[in-house]
Scaffold this active site. Structure first.
Site, PDB file in Angstrom:
ATOM      1  N   SER A   1      30.884  54.175  38.015  1.00 59.21           N
ATOM      2  CA  SER A   1      32.197  53.866  37.436  1.00 59.21           C
ATOM      3  C   SER A   1      32.248  52.419  36.974  1.00 59.21           C
ATOM      4  O   SER A   1      31.341  51.622  37.261  1.00 59.21           O
ATOM      5  CB  SER A   1      33.320  54.124  38.447  1.00 59.21           C
ATOM      6  OG  SER A   1      33.212  53.214  39.531  1.00 59.21           O
TER       7      SER A   1
ATOM      8  N   LEU B   1      32.214  48.766  35.504  1.00 59.07           N
ATOM      9  CA  LEU B   1      31.227  47.946  34.807  1.00 59.07           C
ATOM     10  C   LEU B   1      29.847  48.585  34.831  1.00 59.07           C
ATOM     11  O   LEU B   1      29.124  48.579  33.832  1.00 59.07           O
ATOM     12  CB  LEU B   1      31.154  46.561  35.437  1.00 59.07           C
ATOM     13  CG  LEU B   1      32.438  45.729  35.460  1.00 59.07           C
ATOM     14  CD1 LEU B   1      32.176  44.372  36.106  1.00 59.07           C
ATOM     15  CD2 LEU B   1      32.991  45.539  34.054  1.00 59.07           C
TER      16      LEU B   1
ATOM     17  N   ASP C   1      22.291  52.754  48.894  1.00 65.31           N
ATOM     18  CA  ASP C   1      23.157  51.697  49.410  1.00 65.31           C
ATOM     19  C   ASP C   1      22.439  50.371  49.183  1.00 65.31           C
ATOM     20  O   ASP C   1      21.317  50.173  49.674  1.00 65.31           O
ATOM     21  CB  ASP C   1      23.410  51.929  50.898  1.00 65.31           C
ATOM     22  CG  ASP C   1      24.360  50.925  51.523  1.00 65.31           C
ATOM     23  OD1 ASP C   1      24.556  49.838  50.939  1.00 65.31           O
ATOM     24  OD2 ASP C   1      24.880  51.207  52.614  1.00 65.31           O
ATOM     25  N   VAL C   2      23.067  49.459  48.444  1.00 65.73           N
ATOM     26  CA  VAL C   2      22.391  48.202  48.108  1.00 65.73           C
ATOM     27  C   VAL C   2      22.120  47.325  49.329  1.00 65.73           C
ATOM     28  O   VAL C   2      21.346  46.375  49.246  1.00 65.73           O
ATOM     29  CB  VAL C   2      23.189  47.393  47.058  1.00 65.73           C
ATOM     30  CG1 VAL C   2      23.265  48.151  45.744  1.00 65.73           C
ATOM     31  CG2 VAL C   2      24.572  47.008  47.567  1.00 65.73           C
TER      32      VAL C   2
ATOM     33  N   SER D   1      32.222  36.665  39.387  1.00 69.07           N
ATOM     34  CA  SER D   1      33.634  36.832  39.039  1.00 69.07           C
ATOM     35  C   SER D   1      34.199  35.442  38.796  1.00 69.07           C
ATOM     36  O   SER D   1      33.690  34.450  39.337  1.00 69.07           O
ATOM     37  CB  SER D   1      34.388  37.506  40.193  1.00 69.07           C
ATOM     38  OG  SER D   1      35.796  37.366  40.033  1.00 69.07           O
TER      39      SER D   1
ATOM     40  N   TYR E   1      35.936  37.655  49.129  1.00 67.74           N
ATOM     41  CA  TYR E   1      35.440  38.004  47.794  1.00 67.74           C
ATOM     42  C   TYR E   1      34.910  36.772  47.062  1.00 67.74           C
ATOM     43  O   TYR E   1      33.810  36.787  46.498  1.00 67.74           O
ATOM     44  CB  TYR E   1      36.564  38.658  47.001  1.00 67.74           C
ATOM     45  CG  TYR E   1      36.148  39.174  45.645  1.00 67.74           C
ATOM     46  CD1 TYR E   1      35.353  40.313  45.535  1.00 67.74           C
ATOM     47  CD2 TYR E   1      36.568  38.544  44.483  1.00 67.74           C
ATOM     48  CE1 TYR E   1      34.977  40.804  44.296  1.00 67.74           C
ATOM     49  CE2 TYR E   1      36.202  39.018  43.241  1.00 67.74           C
ATOM     50  CZ  TYR E   1      35.401  40.151  43.143  1.00 67.74           C
ATOM     51  OH  TYR E   1      35.028  40.627  41.897  1.00 67.74           O
TER      52      TYR E   1
ATOM     53  N   LYS F   1      31.064  36.020  45.765  1.00 65.95           N
ATOM     54  CA  LYS F   1      30.771  35.841  44.345  1.00 65.95           C
ATOM     55  C   LYS F   1      30.306  34.405  44.048  1.00 65.95           C
ATOM     56  O   LYS F   1      29.483  34.187  43.150  1.00 65.95           O
ATOM     57  CB  LYS F   1      31.990  36.193  43.502  1.00 65.95           C
ATOM     58  CG  LYS F   1      32.361  37.679  43.554  1.00 65.95           C
ATOM     59  CD  LYS F   1      31.212  38.553  43.076  1.00 65.95           C
ATOM     60  CE  LYS F   1      31.636  40.015  42.958  1.00 65.95           C
ATOM     61  NZ  LYS F   1      30.542  40.880  42.442  1.00 65.95           N
TER      62      LYS F   1
ATOM     63  N   THR G   1      39.230  48.321  34.706  1.00 64.60           N
ATOM     64  CA  THR G   1      38.406  49.328  35.370  1.00 64.60           C
ATOM     65  C   THR G   1      39.294  50.395  36.010  1.00 64.60           C
ATOM     66  O   THR G   1      40.512  50.204  36.141  1.00 64.60           O
ATOM     67  CB  THR G   1      37.550  48.672  36.470  1.00 64.60           C
ATOM     68  OG1 THR G   1      38.425  48.077  37.443  1.00 64.60           O
ATOM     69  CG2 THR G   1      36.636  47.609  35.883  1.00 64.60           C
TER      70      THR G   1
END
Length: 249
Positions: A15, A17, A54-55, A142, A155, A159, A190
């Site tokens: 989904s 990006l 899973d990263v 971001s 967050y 980032k 998004t």
């Protein structure tokens, strides 16, 4: 570097990006392998093969990268997987959930590094092209990395780490012919943002200096493709934000 007839790995590919990027690279002729936690409802796109991964799992990432490299040559990697639930350091419910903070950093920063490092290992084995180039890795940060808002401690930290990783990664991997760049998007339209409602989305768009609208995932994907094809872009973090600078809240 040409996109046609090479393998590409895109994380967070079902989904937003990641999905837009997977579609754009596939449209340009890449064999795309889209990684995500749940691929059951992933939209079908010609040229895109979804892999459940899973990263934050070294084993799962290593297996996915190896699969892509077998279909190779693997030359493109785009890190789009990420999470971010707002929480204040000291809120009404008490101190910021420490486990949640660690989880955001684990996914957004350590997950990005895990994919970058294991993919670089595979890309380094490919035959070099002109000027000894072998591939390119694009990470996603971001604008919150620079102007984190109230409630974005986790967050923004994660980032900001991605931004800080960009130049040393580019320098580390230069000897292997691998470029590393980062895109720092502003407010992108998004599916997650769509849940906020039309009025909220209009308010967010009004805060963008120009153009006064939300960014489109396809614009992020176009920028990624440009970075891949522009051989002299390396070690850069590029803001894609319509000149937006986030206010404290």
């Amino acid at each position: 570097m040409q996109i046609d007839n090479v393998a590409a790995v895109v994380t967070g590919a079902t989904s937003g990006l990641g999905n837009a990027t997977a579609a754009a690279l596939a449209a340009k002729g890449a064999r795309v392998f889209g990684l995500d936690l749940d691929i059951a409802t992933a939209p079908q796109i010609d040229g895109v093969t979804y892999l459940e991964a899973d990263v934050t799992s070294e084993d799962q990432v290593r297996a996915a990268v190896a699969h892509a490299a077998e279909q190779g040559p693997l030359r493109i990697v785009v890190n789009c997987a990420g999470i971010g639930t707002p929480a204040r350091i000291l809120g009404k419910a008490g101190v910021h959930d420490l486990a949640h903070y660690a989880k955001v950093v684990q996914v957004n920063l350590i997950g990005t590094f895990t994919v970058l490092a294991l993919a670089a290992e595979a890309i380094a084995r490919t035959e070099p092209l002109d000027h000894a180039q072998r591939g390119v890795i694009v990470n996603t940060a971001s604008v919150a990395a620079f102007e984190g808002q109230i409630g974005q401690a986790a967050y923004s930290s994660s980032k900001g780490g991605v931004v800080g990783l960009t130049l040393p990664a580019a320098r580390d991997l230069a000897q292997h012919g691998i470029r590393v760049n980062t895109v720092a998007p502003g407010i992108v339209d998004t599916p997650m943002l769509a849940t906020l409602g039309e009025e909220v989305r209009k308010s967010l768009a009004a805060g963008v200096p120009f153009p006064k609208r939300l960014a489109r995932p396809s614009e992020y994907a176009d920028l990624v493709a440009f970075i891949v094809e522009h051989d002299y872009l390396n070690g850069e973090t590029i803001r894609m934000d319509g000149a937006l600078r986030l206010a404290p809240r």
